[in-house]
Design an enzyme around this catalytic site. Sequence first.
Site, PDB file in Angstrom:
ATOM      1  N   HIS A   1      -4.839  -5.694 -12.848  1.00  0.00           N
ATOM      2  CA  HIS A   1      -4.868  -4.756 -11.707  1.00  0.00           C
ATOM      3  C   HIS A   1      -3.494  -4.257 -11.291  1.00  0.00           C
ATOM      4  CE1 HIS A   1      -3.303  -7.818  -9.071  1.00  0.00           C
ATOM      5  NE2 HIS A   1      -3.585  -7.160  -7.984  1.00  0.00           N
ATOM      6  N   GLY A   2      -2.425  -4.816 -11.805  1.00  0.00           N
ATOM      7  CA  GLY A   2      -1.109  -4.313 -11.363  1.00  0.00           C
ATOM      8  C   GLY A   2       0.020  -5.148 -11.909  1.00  0.00           C
TER       9      GLY A   2
ATOM     10  N   HIS B   1       0.840  -1.207   0.000  1.00  0.00           N
ATOM     11  CA  HIS B   1       0.000   0.000   0.000  1.00  0.00           C
ATOM     12  C   HIS B   1       0.878   1.261   0.000  1.00  0.00           C
ATOM     13  CE1 HIS B   1      -3.403  -2.589   1.841  1.00  0.00           C
ATOM     14  NE2 HIS B   1      -3.325  -2.711   0.527  1.00  0.00           N
TER      15      HIS B   1
END
Lengths: 139, 475
Positions: free
Chosen positions: B398-399, B202
Amino acid sequence: MKQPFEILEHPSDLGIEAHGNSMQEVFRNAAHGFMSVIAGASKIKSCENRSIVLQALDRENLMVRWLTEILYLYDAEKFLTADVKFETLTDTLLKANLHGEPYDASRHELKLDVKAITYHQLKVEGHDGDWIARVFVDI
Amino acid sequence: MPITQLDEYRYLIPKSFRDGMNVEGLIYASKELIGAIERDETLKQVANVATLPGLVGRSLAMPDAHQGYGFAIGGVAAADLEKGVVSAGGVGFDINCGVRLLTSNYSLEEVKPIIDSLLNQMFGDIPCGTGKSGILKISFEQLDKVLLDGAHWAVENGYGTLDDLEHIEENGRMVNADPNELSKRAKQRGRDQLGTLGSGNHFVEIQYITEVFDEEAAKVFGLRLNQIVVMIHSGSRGLGHQVCTDYLEVMQEAMPKYNIKVVDRQLACVPIQSKEGQSYLKAMAAAANFAFANRQMMSHWTRKVFERVIGSGSLRLMYDVAHNIAKEEEHRINGRNVKVLVHRKGATRAFPKHHRDVPRDYFEIGQPVLIPGSMGTCSYVLVGTERAMSETFGSTCHGAGRAMSRHAAKKNISAEQLIHQLKERGIHIRGASKSGLTEEKPEAYKDVSAVVDVVHHAGIARKVAKMVPIGVMKG
């Protein structure tokens, strides 16, 4: 001589493999291994007790619920587990006293946020005094 | 039976891959990425998901797919709303882990000289790191309001503006949320963590746009070359983790009642229309709302930091997407409209233009898709496509996905060396933990550009812009 526990690493995983000569010992060593992932386990003192009772569907499920309980006490109540004393431990029932202390930022180093205990490649097996448990956690 | 290559970017897992597959599997990958995917248990997990009852279409994996728990990370699976199942593992532990992008009026040249001041202020104002509590202390009654109203609660309490809500997936509030379906434990674990970034992958990044691929879409999204933007990547914290943990147990216990057997315990599931299935979906929605509120609060503090350090200007919320979620949606399958529950586990919704769930100001272009890269590499803005709608239940990647274990990542480099290396490349870093920094070094992840190129060429999203960070705050 096998180590009480070792940490298993894969690209997206972190696991704990615990050994012991009894089911109680392998559950205890799994708890120690798990705490070593979260915090510097050796620096945790045993000044407080938490009494817990867990029921489960089977032995593997009990291992997940056991480490989930220790994680909850840390994440919600900031209680770090140093050691454990079992009153009862069967495949589906665990009664134990956890010894530990509240997290103290001046003495304890928090290492990793563990999200949850998983069933991924979960194993809790033993016979003739040779027990092994393998648990992966989501981090 | 091995997998077969259908075209340059699609690989099929036939039903003969393993016993019990109800549908085929389909992997989106390039020749290079399929190699990495074959090295771990991803294929097996995509095939395992295909054994779940009531699936429609195919069990899908995006090019950033890697081994997860039960479901592969990067997996998409849709279940018939009436006959299918819902799996808590199909959403994962970090419910509504997601990304948002704030755009600014500033250029790279304006922000570069004050990047350290911005990072220092952000690091002071946004709680981050392992075991960190939030600034806000809320009661259980207030927490229930957060769980019901998500980002709306945040805006009503002064964190942001009404305009923000139009630019969040689900407008920042899943309406089927019910706080009564969460355990006391989930609430206890999360109450303290509202308004915190967390740790692991994060981050909050100050980035600038280095490349624009689609001028028209970029203009509509308010993006331009050299512009400073802020990306926030976070989720539902301990509250969401506990919801998933709780419902994995509920589902395991309920499965015999519905005569369901799964090939991996982590795939525990129940019929969508069962009591347990509905309870989970209401609890999941509440946890998703917690995550929407969480990112909304951090956006507010980021705006305050910019105001304080730069003195003027504003950050506009461009969009906010979920990466881990299950949603009731209508899709066209074999020529007819079918209501399904789409599980996205490390995948992004990618709806095309003219879809009713696309915000009004993006209606003629499509939904923005936000793809964060690893620390110190690049990130992307994409846009949803018709092809995603017809092939992947309106989903895309997504990444980047991890390529190296945390332990391996820490070898041969110290946090100081890493900070120095990144600084030489113009990237300033603040991290709550030194070991956390090295675990997240750029080389520990797959190349996000390679992942994005696959979805672009396969047509399940289209590239709009590329960003590179100049300031990173890690949990």
